[in-house]
Design a protein around this motif. Structure first.
Motif, PDB file in Angstrom:
ATOM      1  N   ARG A   1      41.235  28.038  43.758  1.00  0.00           N
ATOM      2  CA  ARG A   1      42.965  26.994  42.876  1.00  0.00           C
ATOM      3  C   ARG A   1      42.390  26.480  41.977  1.00  0.00           C
ATOM      4  NH1 ARG A   1      43.417  21.684  43.981  1.00  0.00           N
ATOM      5  NH2 ARG A   1      41.682  22.469  46.429  1.00  0.00           N
ATOM      6  N   ILE A   2      40.612  25.597  41.942  1.00  0.00           N
ATOM      7  CA  ILE A   2      40.229  24.654  40.495  1.00  0.00           C
ATOM      8  C   ILE A   2      40.335  24.863  39.394  1.00  0.00           C
ATOM      9  CG2 ILE A   2      38.953  23.661  39.881  1.00  0.00           C
ATOM     10  CD1 ILE A   2      38.748  21.720  42.766  1.00  0.00           C
ATOM     11  N   VAL A   3      39.811  26.235  39.339  1.00  0.00           N
ATOM     12  CA  VAL A   3      39.779  26.980  38.318  1.00  0.00           C
ATOM     13  C   VAL A   3      40.606  27.744  37.687  1.00  0.00           C
ATOM     14  CG1 VAL A   3      38.460  29.411  37.790  1.00  0.00           C
ATOM     15  CG2 VAL A   3      36.718  27.278  38.758  1.00  0.00           C
ATOM     16  N   HIS A   4      41.640  28.143  38.616  1.00  0.00           N
ATOM     17  CA  HIS A   4      42.917  28.999  38.049  1.00  0.00           C
ATOM     18  C   HIS A   4      44.092  28.317  37.199  1.00  0.00           C
ATOM     19  CE1 HIS A   4      46.827  30.017  38.768  1.00  0.00           C
ATOM     20  NE2 HIS A   4      46.714  31.251  39.148  1.00  0.00           N
ATOM     21  N   GLY A   5      43.154  26.602  37.592  1.00  0.00           N
ATOM     22  CA  GLY A   5      44.239  25.297  36.988  1.00  0.00           C
ATOM     23  C   GLY A   5      43.563  25.299  35.504  1.00  0.00           C
ATOM     24  N   LEU A   6      42.706  25.351  34.830  1.00  0.00           N
ATOM     25  CA  LEU A   6      42.009  25.385  33.870  1.00  0.00           C
ATOM     26  C   LEU A   6      41.684  26.413  33.297  1.00  0.00           C
ATOM     27  CD1 LEU A   6      38.046  24.082  35.466  1.00  0.00           C
ATOM     28  CD2 LEU A   6      39.955  22.637  34.067  1.00  0.00           C
ATOM     29  N   ILE A   7      42.836  27.514  32.981  1.00  0.00           N
ATOM     30  CA  ILE A   7      42.810  28.783  32.823  1.00  0.00           C
ATOM     31  C   ILE A   7      43.870  28.403  32.151  1.00  0.00           C
ATOM     32  CG2 ILE A   7      41.809  30.978  32.128  1.00  0.00           C
ATOM     33  CD1 ILE A   7      40.292  30.589  34.671  1.00  0.00           C
ATOM     34  N   LYS A   8      44.218  28.874  30.636  1.00  0.00           N
ATOM     35  CA  LYS A   8      45.893  29.544  30.177  1.00  0.00           C
ATOM     36  C   LYS A   8      45.736  30.489  31.052  1.00  0.00           C
ATOM     37  CE  LYS A   8      44.637  27.127  26.113  1.00  0.00           C
ATOM     38  NZ  LYS A   8      44.658  27.129  24.181  1.00  0.00           N
ATOM     39  N   PRO A   9      47.138  30.556  31.004  1.00  0.00           N
ATOM     40  CA  PRO A   9      48.029  31.759  31.350  1.00  0.00           C
ATOM     41  C   PRO A   9      47.311  32.817  30.632  1.00  0.00           C
ATOM     42  CG  PRO A   9      49.643  29.923  31.407  1.00  0.00           C
ATOM     43  CD  PRO A   9      48.710  29.977  30.556  1.00  0.00           C
ATOM     44  N   LYS A  10      47.130  33.654  31.514  1.00  0.00           N
ATOM     45  CA  LYS A  10      46.529  35.612  30.907  1.00  0.00           C
ATOM     46  C   LYS A  10      45.481  34.978  30.114  1.00  0.00           C
ATOM     47  CE  LYS A  10      49.982  38.563  31.621  1.00  0.00           C
ATOM     48  NZ  LYS A  10      49.831  39.519  32.189  1.00  0.00           N
ATOM     49  N   GLY A  11      45.129  33.921  30.530  1.00  0.00           N
ATOM     50  CA  GLY A  11      43.033  33.989  30.095  1.00  0.00           C
ATOM     51  C   GLY A  11      42.099  34.445  31.538  1.00  0.00           C
ATOM     52  N   TYR A  12      41.311  34.814  31.396  1.00  0.00           N
ATOM     53  CA  TYR A  12      40.175  35.140  32.137  1.00  0.00           C
ATOM     54  C   TYR A  12      38.690  34.577  32.339  1.00  0.00           C
ATOM     55  CZ  TYR A  12      42.046  39.177  29.357  1.00  0.00           C
ATOM     56  OH  TYR A  12      42.751  40.130  28.735  1.00  0.00           O
ATOM     57  N   LEU A  13      38.509  34.486  33.325  1.00  0.00           N
ATOM     58  CA  LEU A  13      37.451  34.265  34.546  1.00  0.00           C
ATOM     59  C   LEU A  13      36.314  35.446  34.399  1.00  0.00           C
ATOM     60  CD1 LEU A  13      35.480  32.248  35.892  1.00  0.00           C
ATOM     61  CD2 LEU A  13      37.003  33.338  38.165  1.00  0.00           C
ATOM     62  N   PHE A  14      35.174  34.998  34.041  1.00  0.00           N
ATOM     63  CA  PHE A  14      33.957  36.200  33.604  1.00  0.00           C
ATOM     64  C   PHE A  14      33.388  35.593  35.043  1.00  0.00           C
ATOM     65  CE2 PHE A  14      36.047  35.964  29.148  1.00  0.00           C
ATOM     66  CZ  PHE A  14      36.544  37.626  29.263  1.00  0.00           C
ATOM     67  N   LEU A  15      33.553  36.178  35.702  1.00  0.00           N
ATOM     68  CA  LEU A  15      32.492  35.642  36.608  1.00  0.00           C
ATOM     69  C   LEU A  15      30.858  36.420  36.921  1.00  0.00           C
ATOM     70  CD1 LEU A  15      32.264  33.805  39.580  1.00  0.00           C
ATOM     71  CD2 LEU A  15      33.137  35.454  40.552  1.00  0.00           C
ATOM     72  N   LYS A  16      29.985  35.705  36.584  1.00  0.00           N
ATOM     73  CA  LYS A  16      28.891  36.650  37.402  1.00  0.00           C
ATOM     74  C   LYS A  16      27.876  36.084  38.859  1.00  0.00           C
ATOM     75  CE  LYS A  16      25.230  39.132  34.702  1.00  0.00           C
ATOM     76  NZ  LYS A  16      24.447  39.402  33.547  1.00  0.00           N
ATOM     77  N   CYS A  17      27.825  37.094  39.276  1.00  0.00           N
ATOM     78  CA  CYS A  17      26.829  36.131  40.665  1.00  0.00           C
ATOM     79  C   CYS A  17      26.488  37.657  41.585  1.00  0.00           C
ATOM     80  CB  CYS A  17      28.502  36.124  41.590  1.00  0.00           C
ATOM     81  SG  CYS A  17      29.676  37.619  41.891  1.00  0.00           S
ATOM     82  N   PHE A  18      25.710  36.343  42.825  1.00  0.00           N
ATOM     83  CA  PHE A  18      24.609  37.682  43.212  1.00  0.00           C
ATOM     84  C   PHE A  18      25.552  38.807  43.742  1.00  0.00           C
ATOM     85  CE2 PHE A  18      19.944  36.211  44.306  1.00  0.00           C
ATOM     86  CZ  PHE A  18      20.024  35.697  42.596  1.00  0.00           C
ATOM     87  N   SER A  19      24.926  40.235  43.515  1.00  0.00           N
ATOM     88  CA  SER A  19      25.403  41.228  44.271  1.00  0.00           C
ATOM     89  C   SER A  19      24.918  41.328  45.836  1.00  0.00           C
ATOM     90  CB  SER A  19      24.823  42.299  43.373  1.00  0.00           C
ATOM     91  OG  SER A  19      24.991  43.375  44.156  1.00  0.00           O
TER      92      SER A  19
END
Length: 201
Positions: free
Chosen positions: A130-148
């Motif tokens: 929710r918080i990260v969604h609010g920090l991104i412009k409409p149609k902007g991106y979250l590039f997420l790297k995490c452990f597999s």
């Protein structure tokens, strides 16, 4: 899979150790992020490097002309990274910030998280989304790297399957792609990772 994980005191870690010895230290722009930026033809814009740690990714992005804000919960990490950026004449907005009580009040073209999300307790994941969604412009991106889920080492961050990432983020993000990769850094073998391209709804 989801047992409580013990994680370090980040501020002490950055005060006590050379960043170059940390497992996630990679002086170059993360290969997966680089490929994503090429694929999506993103060459300019505002970026949040979330959990900047040693600041390598923020510095690499600033060198490419992005306007970078870089945050970390560790003041020691932020101070060290800021010094390195200044030595190279780069203008990056470094801030000590806790994503769950963030003082950021702008929207970014994209957010890069190379190791923040996967250390949080499962109870906090929807708050994060929710918080990260609010920090991104409409149609902007979250590039997420995490452990597999394919990473077999004992300890360390939580692991995820592509299905779990889709389930956690799917209500607020369009899942463009998720692929298996590794964390470039100082460990041998390199830890197994997922890299996700998530577009804000």
């Amino acid at each position: 899979m989801n047992q409580q994980r013990e994680l370090p005191d980040w501020n002490n870690l950055y005060q006590e150790r050379q960043v170059e010895t940390m497992p996630w230290y990679n002086p170059n722009l993360d290969v997966d992020l680089e490929q994503a930026l090429i694929k999506l033809n993103i060459q300019t814009g505002t970026v949040l490097d979330l959990g900047t740690g040693p600041g390598t990714q923020a510095i690499a992005l600033a060198k490419r002309g992005f306007q970078v804000t870089a945050t970390d919960i560790s003041q020691a990490a932020v101070s060290q990274a800021e010094s390195k950026a200044k030595e190279q004449g780069l203008s990056i907005s470094f801030r000590q910030d806790d994503i769950f009580n963030t003082h950021l009040n702008q929207e970014f073209d994209f957010v890069f998280d190379r190791g923040c999300f996967h250390v949080f307790n499962p109870d906090l994941r929807q708050d994060y989304v929710r918080i990260v969604h609010g920090l991104i412009k409409p149609k902007g991106y979250l590039f997420l790297k995490c452990f597999s889920h394919l990473e077999t080492r004992e300890g360390g961050p939580y692991r995820f399957t592509p299905e779990e990432i889709t389930e956690i983020f799917g209500d607020r993000f369009n899942v463009i792609s998720i692929h298996e990769t590794v964390y470039q850094g100082t460990l041998d073998p390199l830890p197994r990772a997922l890299f996700s391209i998530l577009e804000k709804y």
